[in-house]
Scaffold this motif. Sequence first.
Motif, short mmCIF file in Angstrom:
data_model
loop_
_atom_site.label_atom_id
_atom_site.label_comp_id
_atom_site.label_asym_id
_atom_site.label_seq_id
_atom_site.Cartn_x
_atom_site.Cartn_y
_atom_site.Cartn_z
N VAL A 19 0.83 -1.28 0.11
CA VAL A 19 -0.13 0.02 -0.02
C VAL A 19 1.02 1.07 0.20
O VAL A 19 0.58 2.34 -0.54
N TRP A 20 1.94 1.17 0.85
CA TRP A 20 2.81 2.42 0.67
C TRP A 20 3.38 2.44 -0.41
O TRP A 20 3.88 3.82 -0.80
N LEU A 21 3.86 1.76 -1.38
CA LEU A 21 4.67 1.57 -2.57
C LEU A 21 3.57 2.13 -3.89
O LEU A 21 4.07 2.67 -4.57
N VAL A 22 2.27 2.25 -3.50
CA VAL A 22 1.60 2.51 -4.58
C VAL A 22 1.75 3.81 -5.01
O VAL A 22 1.89 4.32 -6.11
N TRP A 26 3.25 4.86 -8.76
CA TRP A 26 2.43 5.71 -9.75
C TRP A 26 3.35 6.99 -10.20
O TRP A 26 3.23 7.44 -11.39
N VAL A 27 3.83 7.49 -8.97
CA VAL A 27 4.83 8.92 -9.60
C VAL A 27 6.03 8.29 -10.71
O VAL A 27 6.19 8.94 -11.46
N ILE A 28 6.58 7.42 -10.25
CA ILE A 28 7.78 6.91 -11.13
C ILE A 28 7.13 6.58 -12.55
O ILE A 28 7.80 6.76 -13.60
N SER A 29 6.19 5.70 -12.60
CA SER A 29 5.33 5.61 -13.83
C SER A 29 4.90 6.50 -14.73
O SER A 29 5.20 6.90 -15.73
N THR A 30 4.41 7.67 -13.95
CA THR A 30 3.80 8.77 -14.54
C THR A 30 4.88 9.86 -15.13
O THR A 30 4.60 10.33 -16.09
N GLN A 234 -0.75 19.39 -14.97
CA GLN A 234 0.33 18.57 -15.68
C GLN A 234 1.00 17.56 -14.87
O GLN A 234 1.99 17.79 -14.23
N TRP A 235 0.38 16.39 -14.80
CA TRP A 235 0.45 15.52 -13.98
C TRP A 235 1.89 14.71 -14.43
O TRP A 235 2.84 14.56 -13.45
N THR A 236 2.39 14.73 -15.57
CA THR A 236 3.69 14.06 -15.99
C THR A 236 4.74 15.03 -15.40
O THR A 236 5.92 14.63 -14.86
N GLU A 237 4.62 16.35 -15.84
CA GLU A 237 5.69 17.22 -15.27
C GLU A 237 5.88 17.22 -13.94
O GLU A 237 7.04 17.36 -13.23
N VAL A 238 4.79 17.38 -13.30
CA VAL A 238 4.93 17.41 -11.75
C VAL A 238 5.27 15.99 -11.16
O VAL A 238 5.96 16.03 -10.24
N SER A 239 5.09 14.96 -11.67
CA SER A 239 5.44 13.79 -11.44
C SER A 239 7.05 13.50 -11.41
O SER A 239 7.99 13.03 -10.66
#
Length: 270
Positions: A19-22, A26-30, A234-239
Amino acid sequence: MLRNKLKISHAFIYMLALVWLVPLVWVISTAFRPKQLALQPGLSLEFTLDNFARVWAAAPFAQYYVNTLLIVVCVFAVQMITATMAAFAFARVRFRGQNLVFLLFLVQIMIPADVLIFPNYNVLKELSLLDTKLGIMLPYFASAFGIFLLRQMFKTIPPELDEAAVMEGCSKWQVLWKIYFPLARPSYIAFGLVSVSYHWNNFLWPLIITNSVENRPLTVGLAIFAQSFETGAQWTEVSAATLMVIAPLLAGFLLFQRQFMNSFIQSGIK
């Protein structure tokens, strides 16, 4: 029965870890996804580094990195000196009111740092240190946690070593740096991890007292960058920017995980 309980507890721990890794996954993938695929469900083999290039060009992250490294290194260096000297005094030097003074240090551990923001701000204003790197660092040059941790470690060192060193002609300063400092290495590693991670992620205090790019750390720069978009998220830039901020600490933990755990265990941190 005991073995079954251990298996259940281990399974529960693994579930919490997942759960902590989710959010991290997600941030790394995005961060590596093309912008048009940012919010699409499922896995995709397409990846790009354009997000990082846009982020690096859109904000002065190089300056933020330099500021953060300077703040973290200087704070820990000063803390190591002040905490070592104070811990040695509490552990080996006898003086009137010693227990009372040490109790006051312990009380400071229980006071949240945010409570002291207003008086610290007024002091820095009087000293003309607002919007400076020194202003960010100054309230943290002494660490009650570091003093407590090192004091407990110093008390486990046999006092006979002090007597032998004194007989060899060593002063208290030499006893401290030639005997106590090397023997307390696990505690210094543990304290270093706590100090570096805390000041790398510190956000509220630098946000309040800094106004210029030349003095902002990564956390404040990331927040300003995330709020700089006028329309849409801008999810990709923020991630990508988030990953750039957390990557050094994450890499350090993955590379030195065993040393991290051993240092905390040997220092008596539960």
